[in-house]
Design a protein around this motif. Structure first.
Motif, PDB file in Angstrom:
ATOM      1  N   MET A  22     -70.893  12.427 152.591  1.00 19.24           N
ATOM      2  CA  MET A  22     -70.751  11.007 152.291  1.00 19.24           C
ATOM      3  C   MET A  22     -71.595  10.186 153.269  1.00 19.24           C
ATOM      4  SD  MET A  22     -67.266   8.789 152.030  1.00 19.24           S
ATOM      5  CE  MET A  22     -67.274   7.094 151.457  1.00 19.24           C
ATOM      6  N   ASN A  23     -72.239   9.081 152.734  1.00 14.81           N
ATOM      7  CA  ASN A  23     -73.130   8.282 153.569  1.00 14.81           C
ATOM      8  C   ASN A  23     -73.045   6.814 153.132  1.00 14.81           C
ATOM      9  OD1 ASN A  23     -74.994   7.678 155.510  1.00 14.81           O
ATOM     10  ND2 ASN A  23     -76.772   8.262 154.264  1.00 14.81           N
ATOM     11  N   LEU A  24     -73.027   5.901 154.131  1.00 13.86           N
ATOM     12  CA  LEU A  24     -73.019   4.460 153.875  1.00 13.86           C
ATOM     13  C   LEU A  24     -74.155   3.821 154.675  1.00 13.86           C
ATOM     14  CD1 LEU A  24     -71.730   1.878 152.683  1.00 13.86           C
ATOM     15  CD2 LEU A  24     -70.217   1.828 154.686  1.00 13.86           C
ATOM     16  N   ARG A  40     -75.182   0.583 150.371  1.00 19.58           N
ATOM     17  CA  ARG A  40     -75.188   1.748 149.474  1.00 19.58           C
ATOM     18  C   ARG A  40     -74.229   2.817 149.996  1.00 19.58           C
ATOM     19  NH1 ARG A  40     -81.183   3.340 147.239  1.00 19.58           N
ATOM     20  NH2 ARG A  40     -81.563   1.430 146.041  1.00 19.58           N
ATOM     21  N   CYS A  41     -73.447   3.339 149.068  1.00 15.38           N
ATOM     22  CA  CYS A  41     -72.518   4.431 149.387  1.00 15.38           C
ATOM     23  C   CYS A  41     -72.835   5.607 148.462  1.00 15.38           C
ATOM     24  CB  CYS A  41     -71.074   3.982 149.182  1.00 15.38           C
ATOM     25  SG  CYS A  41     -69.850   5.235 149.673  1.00 15.38           S
ATOM     26  N   SER A  42     -73.109   6.773 149.044  1.00 16.12           N
ATOM     27  CA  SER A  42     -73.476   7.951 148.255  1.00 16.12           C
ATOM     28  C   SER A  42     -72.702   9.165 148.752  1.00 16.12           C
ATOM     29  CB  SER A  42     -74.988   8.213 148.361  1.00 16.12           C
ATOM     30  OG  SER A  42     -75.360   8.428 149.700  1.00 16.12           O
ATOM     31  N   THR A  43     -72.445  10.107 147.827  1.00 17.66           N
ATOM     32  CA  THR A  43     -71.748  11.347 148.169  1.00 17.66           C
ATOM     33  C   THR A  43     -72.205  12.454 147.229  1.00 17.66           C
ATOM     34  OG1 THR A  43     -69.587  12.412 148.391  1.00 17.66           O
ATOM     35  CG2 THR A  43     -69.813  10.757 146.661  1.00 17.66           C
ATOM     36  N   TRP A  53     -64.288  -0.474 147.638  1.00 20.13           N
ATOM     37  CA  TRP A  53     -65.024  -1.247 148.650  1.00 20.13           C
ATOM     38  C   TRP A  53     -64.060  -2.258 149.280  1.00 20.13           C
ATOM     39  CZ3 TRP A  53     -69.967  -0.356 150.243  1.00 20.13           C
ATOM     40  CH2 TRP A  53     -70.750   0.492 149.460  1.00 20.13           C
ATOM     41  N   CYS A  89     -74.295   7.687 143.695  1.00 19.92           N
ATOM     42  CA  CYS A  89     -74.666   6.565 144.563  1.00 19.92           C
ATOM     43  C   CYS A  89     -74.338   5.253 143.869  1.00 19.92           C
ATOM     44  CB  CYS A  89     -76.150   6.631 144.918  1.00 19.92           C
ATOM     45  SG  CYS A  89     -76.727   5.260 145.930  1.00 19.92           S
ATOM     46  N   CYS A 107     -66.529   1.781 152.584  1.00 14.94           N
ATOM     47  CA  CYS A 107     -66.571   2.504 151.313  1.00 14.94           C
ATOM     48  C   CYS A 107     -65.578   3.663 151.425  1.00 14.94           C
ATOM     49  CB  CYS A 107     -67.983   3.013 151.043  1.00 14.94           C
ATOM     50  SG  CYS A 107     -68.134   4.032 149.546  1.00 14.94           S
ATOM     51  N   ARG A 114     -63.823   8.014 154.223  1.00 15.40           N
ATOM     52  CA  ARG A 114     -64.160   6.586 154.296  1.00 15.40           C
ATOM     53  C   ARG A 114     -65.273   6.391 155.330  1.00 15.40           C
ATOM     54  NH1 ARG A 114     -59.855   1.817 155.605  1.00 15.40           N
ATOM     55  NH2 ARG A 114     -59.175   2.400 153.493  1.00 15.40           N
ATOM     56  N   ARG A 115     -66.235   5.527 154.968  1.00 10.20           N
ATOM     57  CA  ARG A 115     -67.321   5.144 155.875  1.00 10.20           C
ATOM     58  C   ARG A 115     -67.308   3.615 156.034  1.00 10.20           C
ATOM     59  NH1 ARG A 115     -67.524   9.758 157.013  1.00 10.20           N
ATOM     60  NH2 ARG A 115     -69.302  11.198 156.977  1.00 10.20           N
TER      61      ARG A 115
END
Length: 354
Positions: A22-24, A40-43, A53, A89, A107, A114-115
């Motif tokens: 997971m990345n924010l 942007r939030c992607s996993t 959000w 994403c 996110c 959670r990020r």
């Protein structure tokens, strides 16, 4: 006991693996009030079902993996699906940002991870240089005052005249900053004095400026122009004087030539030619006391020379032979020796024969 320890290790490994999936981005974003904020939030974990959000720990938007963005009561908040290979994403969009939106943006993948990221919202105020355009003499000390009010956080204030020193004072009121600055410069040349104010979120600082006109420069320029005009006028006068002198000399020479009458020209010709010619013909000497006035004196010999033209003689006739001659005595009553031409007499010359 060994089985329980094994289960804890597996759960920790699974949780850590989920975190790495997971990345924010971005981790921190600064915008000016009224601008958009995008995260942007992607996993790569396919086990998620709901993405939530949050703004300052308050949920503002929910995304379902199958149905997409769920309805929200805030029209300024939405999300769009972004393309990223082998991952899910979503891009979170917050329009018309306000100071109240500043804080954490999170996110949250339900039951997975959670990020969080940081949102900073800055306030853009105004900047003004007090007073109108200035007029100063060269070397005079001129004071300028600039104020940047209604900013958050404290803005950066600077003058465009970098070689001079200035002071800065700051005042905070209702979470907004007002910055003032006084600038003293010595008038050296005409220029534009500008004051700049900015915060980190602004791409271009706000500017206010006034003009400084140095009077000495204007006077120097006018003096230079006056000198050039004076030099040009002097040269023109000198040239005109030379031309007038040349014209005066030429006119004087022309007038001297024009003053000679035809009679004077004839006299000069006769004195140079007829005197010698008649003297040679009669064997006597030329009388230097000759007068051109006509006379009827019976005691002198008369010679009729002939007809003259206006200024030139085309031909010259010889003196005729002696018609009659009496006694050669100098004391006797002399008779006249006459020489006669066929034409009328137009000029008479007396010659005394010795």
């Amino acid at each position: 006991m060994d089985i329980l320890l094994l289960l804890v290790l597996v759960l920790s490994w699974w949780t850590e693996a989920a975190r790495t999936q997971m990345n924010l981005t971005p981790a921190s974003l600064t915008v000016v009030v009224g601008d958009e904020a995008r995260f942007r939030c992607s996993t790569s974990n396919t086990a998620w079902t709901l993405m939530t959000w949050l703004l300052g720990n308050r949920p503002v938007l929910t995304i379902d993996k199958r149905n997409g963005v769920l309805p929200t009561i805030n029209p300024n908040i939405t999300a769009v699906k972004c393309s990223k290979p082998k991952t899910d994403c979503w891009e979170f969009i917050l329009r018309h940002t306000e100071r109240s939106h500043q804080g954490q943006v999170a996110c949250d993948l339900q039951l997975i991870d959670r990020r969080t990221a940081e949102l900073l919202v800055q306030e853009k105020g105004n900047v003004k240089v007090f007073g109108e355009n200035r007029l100063a003499f060269k070397g005079e000390l001129v004071l300028f005052q600039c104020q940047a009010a209604g900013w958050y956080p404290e803005p950066t204030l600077q003058w465009q005249v970098s070689r001079d020193e200035y002071n800065i004072s700051t005042e905070e009121k209702e979470n907004l900053f007002a910055v003032s600055s006084n600038l003293s410069i010595q008038a050296g040349r005409s220029s534009v004095v500008g004051c700049l104010a900015s915060v980190s979120a602004l791409r271009k600082p706000l500017e206010s400026s006034v003009s400084l006109t140095v009077v000495a420069e204007v006077l120097e320029e006018e003096e230079d122009c006056t000198i050039l005009v004076a030099v040009a006028a002097s040269l023109a006068a000198l040239l005109l004087l030379v031309l007038l002198s040349i014209c005066t000399v030429l006119c004087y020479r022309h007038s001297r030539k024009a003053k000679k009458t035809p009679q004077e020209v004839l006299r000069s010709d006769q004195s140079g030619f007829w005197g010698s010619s008649v003297a040679e013909a009669t064997g006597g000497n030329v009388n230097q006391g000759f007068s051109s006035e006509s006379t009827t004196d019976v005691d002198s010999s008369e010679i009729i020379v002939g007809t003259r033209s206006q200024m030139n003689f085309d031909t010259f006739r010889k003196v005729p032979d002696v018609v009659h001659s009496s006694s050669l005595s100098l004391h006797t009553e002399g008779r006249n020796t006459e020489f006669q031409e066929d034409n009328a007499v137009s000029n008479v010359r007396r010659i005394t024969t010795v």
